[in-house]
Design a protein around this motif. Structure first.
Motif, PDB file in Angstrom:
ATOM      1  N   UNK A  85      34.165  41.332  33.714  1.00 25.51           N
ATOM      2  CA  UNK A  85      35.083  41.416  31.900  1.00 25.51           C
ATOM      3  C   UNK A  85      36.351  42.399  32.119  1.00 25.51           C
ATOM      4  N   UNK A  86      36.241  43.340  33.914  1.00 20.99           N
ATOM      5  CA  UNK A  86      37.809  43.313  33.641  1.00 20.99           C
ATOM      6  C   UNK A  86      38.396  42.935  34.170  1.00 20.99           C
TER       7      UNK A  86
ATOM      8  N   UNK B 255      26.547  45.036  37.902  1.00 21.21           N
ATOM      9  CA  UNK B 255      28.155  46.002  38.706  1.00 21.21           C
ATOM     10  C   UNK B 255      28.915  44.377  38.205  1.00 21.21           C
TER      11      UNK B 255
ATOM     12  N   UNK C  21      31.396  43.393  34.273  1.00 18.05           N
ATOM     13  CA  UNK C  21      31.698  44.170  34.611  1.00 18.05           C
ATOM     14  C   UNK C  21      32.990  43.919  35.322  1.00 18.05           C
ATOM     15  N   UNK C  22      33.046  43.624  37.014  1.00 19.09           N
ATOM     16  CA  UNK C  22      34.393  43.451  37.272  1.00 19.09           C
ATOM     17  C   UNK C  22      34.308  41.966  36.148  1.00 19.09           C
TER      18      UNK C  22
END
Lengths: 355, 133
Positions: B39-40, B33, B36-37
């Motif tokens: 990357x965002x 998770x 992913x954060x």
């Protein structure tokens, strides 16, 4: 959902007891399994009258995507695949009403192995990769032996394959684009291009088989470099077997190992040979390559749809949102690959393995 | 801009903290998770840095394609382009289609420079690349 499911253990035990007529059932929730953008998968150990069964409970994610089957249909597909000798997990029990845990689910045998595509494509040496691609070809051929004429009655919910399959897929792509909030010029161009090429690849053989329709690296299990299971039958349906062959080989499912053209793990030759050895028809490379481009298009659109599940407010998920970005990569691929004669890159002078 | 730190500096600081202080301490789903954060945030950071420039480049490219500039917003212009493509206004194999393809390649590459430069670079070198998600 973990807390929800954890609170439903007693109901779950009651359901299993009823299904098995066992005297005593104890369920132990082991944890959530990966690969759950569309499905939620839970490892579940069931002690049924003293014997522990390692199982997977599979329920729909909060917002599914339109193309995927519900639990009852997926259960029937698993039964058909299992009966055809495909290395699919054995389906055990189905709860189609949602009354037990709040949503429909089914329980299957839990096969050992890992489905993680990125680790897999990097871990395999050339020989082991080709052997795995061969095994996968054999399994796909077994599934493709199931035809509408030979299918069990359980599969009567599957709509017949459209007469002009390519035209039907293309019409569907355009319909999907119409439902997206933003215009997609690249995909519109790619659809036209494939529509123009279609007559060269349209087959009038009428061969229709049971197709997995998501047969790719990431949707099978590998244990000690050997195939240990085929997963995720939720998109299966009657189709041209080349749709599966192309989906498996498509660049978007090679996970960075573009040179290993069969799923990022092995060579096309090994995969095709496995398919033929497993009783599948001779594999025409040109057909596979056409369907790889159809696959890229389908995946691009699916990725945008996944993002919309988040953006449209149906399901908050950063994973779904980020999936939308992947579409750009496949769009760029389409812009390059659709202009190559026969969708085939010019041969390289020196060829390295799986790079 | 008067306010300091601005959006770019805040995102940079958030990203560095996430990547250097938080991510190494995490495992399993938490690590997934957090990655992913990261990357965002990283894509959003690139987007802020290049948004104005890439929008202008796309407008210019569309003006070249249609032979005239337009005041409409980009979403409308893209919709018009998509409609024209579906209506087969760019005939296959013609100079018009070549111009269209140049435009599509250019705008997609510009987006990839924001979301996944590595993929773009590897594809341009004729090699495959890892998908970032």
């Amino acid at each position: 959902m973990i807390s929800v499911l954890a609170n439903k253990i007693a109901a779950l035990e009651g359901f299993i007891q009823q299904q098995t007529q066992a005297a005593k059932v104890t369920a132990k929730l082991i944890g959530r399994l990966g690969g759950g953008a569309i499905q939620e998968n839970w490892a579940l150990d069931l002690d049924i009258d003293g014997t522990v069964h390692e199982t997977v409970l599979r329920a729909d994610a909060p917002s599914g995507i339109a193309e995927s089957w519900g639990k009852a249909e997926e259960f029937a597909l698993l039964k058909a695949a299992h009966a055809a000798g495909v290395m699919a997990p054995q389906p055990l029990w189905l709860e189609p009403t949602g009354a037990v845990i709040g949503q429909p689910f089914h329980i299957t045998q839990r096969l050992k192995g890992s489905a993680d595509p990125r680790k897999l494509v990097r871990a395999l040496e050339e020989e082991a990769g080709d052997a795995l691609a061969h095994e996968l070809g054999v399994e796909l051929a077994k599934l493709h032996k199931v035809t509408p004429a030979s299918a069990p009655k359980d599969l009567s919910f599957l709509p017949p394959a459209p007469g002009d399959l390519i035209a039907s897929r293309i019409a569907r792509f355009r319909g999907q684009l119409d439902r997206l909030p933003e215009a997609q010029p690249v995909l519109e161009w790619a659809i036209n291009r494939l529509e123009d090429e279609a007559p060269k690849y349209a087959r009038d053989t009428g061969v229709v088989t049971l197709c997995h329709r998501d047969f790719r690296t990431g949707n099978y299990l590998v244990l000690d470099e050997k195939l240990s299971g085929i997963l995720d039958f939720e998109f299966a349906g009657w189709s041209d077997p080349y749709e599966d062959l192309g989906w498996f080989c498509a660049r978007c499912w090679r996970f960075g190992m573009a040179g290993a053209e069969a799923g990022g793990i092995g060579s096309r030759a090994a995969f095709y040979a496995g398919y033929e050895a497993g009783g599948g028809a001779f594999v025409d490379d040109a057909q596979v390559r056409f369907w790889e481009q159809m696959a890229a298009l389908r995946w691009s659109i699916m990725a945008l749809e996944q993002a919309e599940r988040h953006l449209g407010g149906r399901e908050r998920s950063l994973e779904l949102a980020l999936t939308g970005l992947v579409s750009l990569e496949t769009e760029y691929d389409l812009l390059i690959d659709l202009r190559l004669p026969g969708f085939k890159p010019a041969p390289k002078k020196s060829h390295g393995a799986a790079s | 801009m008067k306010r300091r730190p601005g959006a770019d500096a805040l995102l940079d600081a958030a990203l560095a903290t996430l990547q250097e202080d938080l991510l190494p301490t995490l495992t399993g789903r938490q690590k997934f998770l957090a990655a992913m954060i990261a990357r965002a945030v990283s894509v959003a950071r690139q987007d802020i840095a290049g948004a104005h420039e890439s929008a202008q480049a796309e407008r210019n490219s569309l003006a070249r394609l249609y032979g005239q500039p337009s005041d409409d917003d980009l979403a409308t212009l893209r919709k018009q382009l998509a409609t024209d493509i579906r209506a087969r206004k760019f005939k296959p194999g013609t100079p018009d289609e070549n111009k269209l393809i140049d435009h599509l390649v250019e705008t997609t590459a510009a987006e990839l420079r924001i979301t996944n430069t590595k993929y773009l670079a590897q594809r341009q070198r004729g090699r495959g690349a890892e998908s970032a998600v």
